[in-house]
Design an enzyme around this catalytic site. Structure first.
Site, PDB file in Angstrom:
ATOM      1  N   HIS A  17       4.809  59.529  76.667  1.00 31.83           N
ATOM      2  CA  HIS A  17       4.594  58.353  75.824  1.00 31.83           C
ATOM      3  C   HIS A  17       4.975  58.628  74.381  1.00 31.83           C
ATOM      4  O   HIS A  17       5.239  59.769  73.988  1.00 31.83           O
ATOM      5  CB  HIS A  17       3.134  57.900  75.905  1.00 31.83           C
ATOM      6  CG  HIS A  17       2.125  58.911  75.443  1.00 31.83           C
ATOM      7  ND1 HIS A  17       1.876  59.169  74.111  1.00 31.83           N
ATOM      8  CD2 HIS A  17       1.299  59.733  76.139  1.00 31.83           C
ATOM      9  CE1 HIS A  17       0.935  60.085  74.003  1.00 31.83           C
ATOM     10  NE2 HIS A  17       0.579  60.457  75.220  1.00 31.83           N
ATOM     11  N   CYS A  37      -0.746  65.170  77.823  1.00 28.41           N
ATOM     12  CA  CYS A  37       0.405  64.285  77.965  1.00 28.41           C
ATOM     13  C   CYS A  37       1.627  64.844  77.242  1.00 28.41           C
ATOM     14  O   CYS A  37       1.525  65.783  76.456  1.00 28.41           O
ATOM     15  CB  CYS A  37       0.076  62.907  77.400  1.00 28.41           C
ATOM     16  SG  CYS A  37      -0.971  61.903  78.477  1.00 28.41           S
TER      17      CYS A  37
END
Length: 314
Positions: free
Chosen positions: A197, A213
């Site tokens: 992301h 992440c």
């Protein structure tokens, strides 16, 4: 008098219920990329002075942009406030010295501009795959087995490493949630919520900084997003035991992560673990650990420690 006592008793019981509802009965921690992975608190001049890693990151970003020449001390003082106000004034924001979401966002955009300049490429053709190297902090787009383009990324911090393994893109979203930048590519990791992301902390790109992440500059993930359909293979390579050079974590029941996944995989290959390899240290894995220890003459325990790592060849 009795009425007052009843009201007091009801109040105390209500407080106890609220406290109990806030407790996780299983007591298990979930290693995941949470919804506040990238979210920043609002920073401002306060009494006592606000301080912390987010203030330090703010000072570093202001320094890179040429607004701050003071010490990088992680303390939101008058000098930091003055730099923020000047930045806000220059970018048509309310110059109140309060670092809120619009200010973080504008700073992120300004830092990205000189960092992400690269040749614009047409969309790749053929079979797409992503290779994420957690050691070099690079994401490489592969097209029909050949490197097409490479991006700088941020990976998981030592205490929250990225999920090393072979995954797929399971879902996609635009502006999925606060702190995740402008694009989200969710992975099918079984033990938590992880994805690729954007970020409102562009200064962190190139470091070990996330909750697991994969962070990219917003402009980079916006370029990548249309190239990657659901089902795209994603290979995260590196040590499943965290950042290189770190000691192996002692694993106990309730732990989750790539390290648990790798131990499960090894125990299953050796015939001790019969359940699904899911990266979650549950009852069946605990029994497998005990069986392995007994069969290999190790001290009886239900943990995976350095001695057991060595016996497993890990």
């Amino acid at each position: 008098m009795i009425r007052c006592r009843q009201i007091l008793l009801i109040f105390i019981l209500s407080c106890l219920i609220i406290l109990l509802l806030g407790v996780n009965p299983a007591g298990a921690t979930v290693q995941t990329c949470p919804f506040n992975d990238d979210t920043d608190r609002t920073l401002k001049l306060a009494s006592p002075l606000m301080q912390g890693e987010d203030v330090k990151n703010l000072q570093l970003e202001l320094q890179v942009l040429g607004y701050y020449q003071g010490p990088i001390n992680g303390i939101y003082d008058f000098l930091t406030q003055k730099a923020v106000q000047q930045f806000q004034a220059d970018h048509r924001l309310k110059a109140d010295g309060v670092v809120d979401e619009p200010t973080w966002y504008q700073m992120a955009r300004q830092i990205e501009l000189p960092v992400t300049k690269s040749e614009t490429l047409p969309p790749p053709t053929g079979q797409i795959a992503l290779i994420i190297d957690t050691t070099k902090r690079k994401l490489t787009v592969m097209a029909d087995g050949k490197p097409y383009k490479q991006f700088n990324i941020a990976c998981g911090a030592p205490e929250t490493p990225s999920p090393v393994g072979s995954w797929q893109v399971a879902h996609k979203a635009i502006n999925w949630g606060d702190g995740f930048g402008t694009r989200w590519l969710g992975l099918n990791v079984p033990w938590g919520i992880y994805g690729i992301h954007g970020t409102n902390k562009p200064f962190s790109i190139g470091t070990y900084a996330s909750h697991g992440c994969i962070r990219m500059h917003n402009s980079s993930v916006e370029e990548l997003y249309p190239w990657v359909p659901k089902g795209t293979p994603v290979y995260i390579v590196g040590s499943p035991f965290g950042v290189p050079g770190q000691d192996h974590k002692i694993l106990v029941q309730g732990d989750r992560g790539a390290d648990v996944y790798e131990v499960q995989r090894t125990l299953k290959r050796l015939g001790y673990y019969k359940a699904e390899v899911d990266g979650i240290f549950g009852y069946q894995m605990e029994q497998a650990v005990k069986k392995f220890r007994k069969a290999n003459g190790l001290p009886m325990d239900n943990q995976v420690n350095e001695v057991m790592y060595q016996a497993l060849g890990l």
